[in-house]
Design an enzyme around this catalytic site. Structure first.
Site, PDB file in Angstrom:
ATOM      1  N   PRO A   9       0.796  -1.226   0.000  1.00  7.00           N
ATOM      2  CA  PRO A   9       0.000   0.000   0.000  1.00  7.00           C
ATOM      3  C   PRO A   9       0.834   1.285   0.000  1.00  7.00           C
ATOM      4  CG  PRO A   9      -0.131  -1.099   2.135  1.00  7.00           C
ATOM      5  CD  PRO A   9       0.533  -2.051   1.186  1.00  7.00           C
ATOM      6  N   ASN A  10       0.300   2.245  -0.715  1.00  4.04           N
ATOM      7  CA  ASN A  10       0.843   3.609  -0.817  1.00  4.04           C
ATOM      8  C   ASN A  10       2.117   3.714  -1.662  1.00  4.04           C
ATOM      9  OD1 ASN A  10      -1.155   4.892   0.886  1.00  4.04           O
ATOM     10  ND2 ASN A  10      -0.215   3.762   2.573  1.00  4.04           N
ATOM     11  N   ARG A  17       5.231  10.795  -2.363  1.00  2.00           N
ATOM     12  CA  ARG A  17       5.061  10.420  -0.961  1.00  2.00           C
ATOM     13  C   ARG A  17       6.354  10.652  -0.173  1.00  2.00           C
ATOM     14  NH1 ARG A  17       4.627   4.228   1.368  1.00  2.00           N
ATOM     15  NH2 ARG A  17       4.285   4.863   3.526  1.00  2.00           N
ATOM     16  N   TYR A  22      11.423   8.531   1.109  1.00  2.00           N
ATOM     17  CA  TYR A  22      11.338   7.500   0.064  1.00  2.00           C
ATOM     18  C   TYR A  22      11.970   7.901  -1.267  1.00  2.00           C
ATOM     19  CZ  TYR A  22       8.123   5.397   3.395  1.00  2.00           C
ATOM     20  OH  TYR A  22       7.578   4.851   4.530  1.00  2.00           O
ATOM     21  N   ASN A  75       7.788  -5.798  -1.233  1.00  2.00           N
ATOM     22  CA  ASN A  75       7.809  -4.703  -0.270  1.00  2.00           C
ATOM     23  C   ASN A  75       6.385  -4.621   0.279  1.00  2.00           C
ATOM     24  OD1 ASN A  75       7.804  -2.398   1.229  1.00  2.00           O
ATOM     25  ND2 ASN A  75       8.890  -1.144  -0.282  1.00  2.00           N
ATOM     26  N   ALA A  78       3.231  -0.954   4.702  1.00  2.00           N
ATOM     27  CA  ALA A  78       2.699  -0.946   6.084  1.00  2.00           C
ATOM     28  C   ALA A  78       2.249  -2.333   6.538  1.00  2.00           C
ATOM     29  CB  ALA A  78       1.549   0.048   6.184  1.00  2.00           C
ATOM     30  N   HIS A  81       4.150  -4.658   9.056  1.00  2.00           N
ATOM     31  CA  HIS A  81       4.069  -4.533  10.510  1.00  2.00           C
ATOM     32  C   HIS A  81       2.751  -5.041  11.068  1.00  2.00           C
ATOM     33  CE1 HIS A  81       7.426  -2.055   9.384  1.00  2.00           C
ATOM     34  NE2 HIS A  81       6.639  -1.199   8.761  1.00  2.00           N
ATOM     35  N   ASP A  88       1.133 -15.664   6.169  1.00  2.00           N
ATOM     36  CA  ASP A  88       0.623 -17.024   5.963  1.00  2.00           C
ATOM     37  C   ASP A  88       0.602 -17.384   4.482  1.00  2.00           C
ATOM     38  OD1 ASP A  88       0.326 -17.427   8.652  1.00  2.00           O
ATOM     39  OD2 ASP A  88      -1.861 -17.318   8.676  1.00  2.00           O
ATOM     40  N   GLU A  99      12.239  -9.830   1.424  1.00  2.00           N
ATOM     41  CA  GLU A  99      11.492  -8.660   1.904  1.00  2.00           C
ATOM     42  C   GLU A  99      12.317  -7.415   1.597  1.00  2.00           C
ATOM     43  OE1 GLU A  99      10.482  -8.953   6.071  1.00  2.00           O
ATOM     44  OE2 GLU A  99      10.349  -6.772   6.264  1.00  2.00           O
ATOM     45  N   HIS A 101      12.640  -3.075   1.665  1.00  2.00           N
ATOM     46  CA  HIS A 101      12.185  -1.754   2.109  1.00  2.00           C
ATOM     47  C   HIS A 101      13.081  -0.692   1.500  1.00  2.00           C
ATOM     48  CE1 HIS A 101       9.422  -3.556   4.895  1.00  2.00           C
ATOM     49  NE2 HIS A 101      10.395  -4.360   5.283  1.00  2.00           N
ATOM     50  N   LEU A 102      12.467   0.402   1.128  1.00  2.00           N
ATOM     51  CA  LEU A 102      13.240   1.555   0.658  1.00  2.00           C
ATOM     52  C   LEU A 102      14.008   2.164   1.818  1.00  2.00           C
ATOM     53  CD1 LEU A 102      10.225   2.866  -1.327  1.00  2.00           C
ATOM     54  CD2 LEU A 102      12.410   2.408  -2.425  1.00  2.00           C
ATOM     55  N   SER A 103      13.305   2.349   2.923  1.00  2.00           N
ATOM     56  CA  SER A 103      13.912   2.995   4.097  1.00  2.00           C
ATOM     57  C   SER A 103      14.497   1.937   5.026  1.00  2.00           C
ATOM     58  CB  SER A 103      12.850   3.822   4.829  1.00  2.00           C
ATOM     59  OG  SER A 103      11.823   2.986   5.323  1.00  2.00           O
ATOM     60  N   ARG A 108      13.687   4.045  12.152  1.00  2.00           N
ATOM     61  CA  ARG A 108      12.469   4.847  12.151  1.00  2.00           C
ATOM     62  C   ARG A 108      11.636   4.565  13.412  1.00  2.00           C
ATOM     63  NH1 ARG A 108       9.596   4.504   6.550  1.00  2.00           N
ATOM     64  NH2 ARG A 108       8.531   6.294   7.493  1.00  2.00           N
ATOM     65  N   ARG A 112       7.696   0.326  13.454  1.00  2.00           N
ATOM     66  CA  ARG A 112       8.207  -0.247  12.195  1.00  2.00           C
ATOM     67  C   ARG A 112       9.317  -1.272  12.436  1.00  2.00           C
ATOM     68  NH1 ARG A 112       5.917   3.192   8.270  1.00  2.00           N
ATOM     69  NH2 ARG A 112       5.596   5.267   9.103  1.00  2.00           N
TER      70      ARG A 112
HETATM   71  C1  DQA Z   1       8.389   0.727   3.669  1.00  2.00           C
HETATM   72  C2  DQA Z   1       8.535   0.910   5.180  1.00  2.00           C
HETATM   73  C3  DQA Z   1       7.209   0.708   5.879  1.00  2.00           C
HETATM   74  O1  DQA Z   1       7.361   0.920   7.285  1.00  2.00           O
HETATM   75  C4  DQA Z   1       6.199   1.722   5.361  1.00  2.00           C
HETATM   76  O2  DQA Z   1       4.927   1.492   5.948  1.00  2.00           O
HETATM   77  C5  DQA Z   1       6.094   1.747   3.875  1.00  2.00           C
HETATM   78  C6  DQA Z   1       7.320   1.628   3.087  1.00  2.00           C
HETATM   79  C7  DQA Z   1       9.709   1.028   2.924  1.00  2.00           C
HETATM   80  O3  DQA Z   1       9.795   0.640   1.766  1.00  2.00           O
HETATM   81  O4  DQA Z   1      10.599   1.669   3.474  1.00  2.00           O
HETATM   82  O5  DQA Z   1       5.042   1.964   3.316  1.00  2.00           O
HETATM   83  O6  DQA Z   1       8.061  -0.636   3.407  1.00  2.00           O
END
Ligand code: DQA
Length: 152
Positions: A9-10, A17, A22, A75, A78, A81, A88, A99, A101-103, A108, A112
């Site tokens: 999401p997002n 964003r 990011y 990725n 959210a 978490h 599952d 897995e 993550h950008l950040s 953080r 997270r």
């Molecule tokens: C994220 C880190 C997550 O905590 C956050 O909710 C995201 C992006 C990242 O790519 O850094 O939406 O997965």
């Protein structure tokens, strides 16, 4: 090698964003880089890339690709978490998962710091911005080539 790439999401709003966290690249930029890297690889790689803001849709896509995918890059955003359902689904298909993550989620907010996904992934790559995806694709290719034994 068939690799499923999932964005949670997002992430469709990347570029707009929180660019201070990011970066300025869009999801289309990330996907184009992945496609370019896959095409440049000496191996035959097919990527199937999806983004969804809906947990159930991500669960369905994972399950629907049980017989197609050799590995999954995700990725979960959210849902990292919060989502037992995505964890599952990943356990169910029993494919190598990375897995992404950008950040750096550990630098953080505290909420997270916990991932439901990491325990079912062969590894986690985060903190390198969009380059996290490039590193993850490279690692997945090596895993599928059996060059890299994931340490358990
Ligand atoms: C994220 C880190 C997550 O905590 C956050 O909710 C995201 C992006 C990242 O790519 O850094 O939406 O997965």
């Amino acid at each position: 090698m068939n690799i499923l790439v999932l964005h949670g999401p997002n992430l469709h709003l990347l570029g707009k964003r929180q660019p201070e966290i990011y970066g300025h690249q869009t999801l289309a930029d990330i996907n184009a880089t992945l496609d370019r890297n896959a095409a440049a690889s000496p191996h035959e790689i097919t990527l199937k890339i999806s983004q969804s803001n809906h947990e159930g849709e991500l669960v369905s896509i994972i399950g629907d690709n049980i017989d197609w995918a050799d590995g999954i890059l995700i990725n979960p955003a959210a849902y990292t978490h919060t989502s037992v359902a995505i964890r599952d689904a990943l356990s169910t298909v029993a494919l190598p998962v990375i897995e992404i993550h950008l950040s750096n989620i550990y630098a953080r907010e505290e909420f997270r710091h916990h991932s439901y996904i990491s325990a079912v992934a062969v590894g986690v790559i985060g903190g390198f911005g969009t380059h996290s995806y490039t590193l993850a694709l490279e690692a997945m290719i090596q895993i599928l080539q059996k060059k890299l034994e994931p340490s358990v």
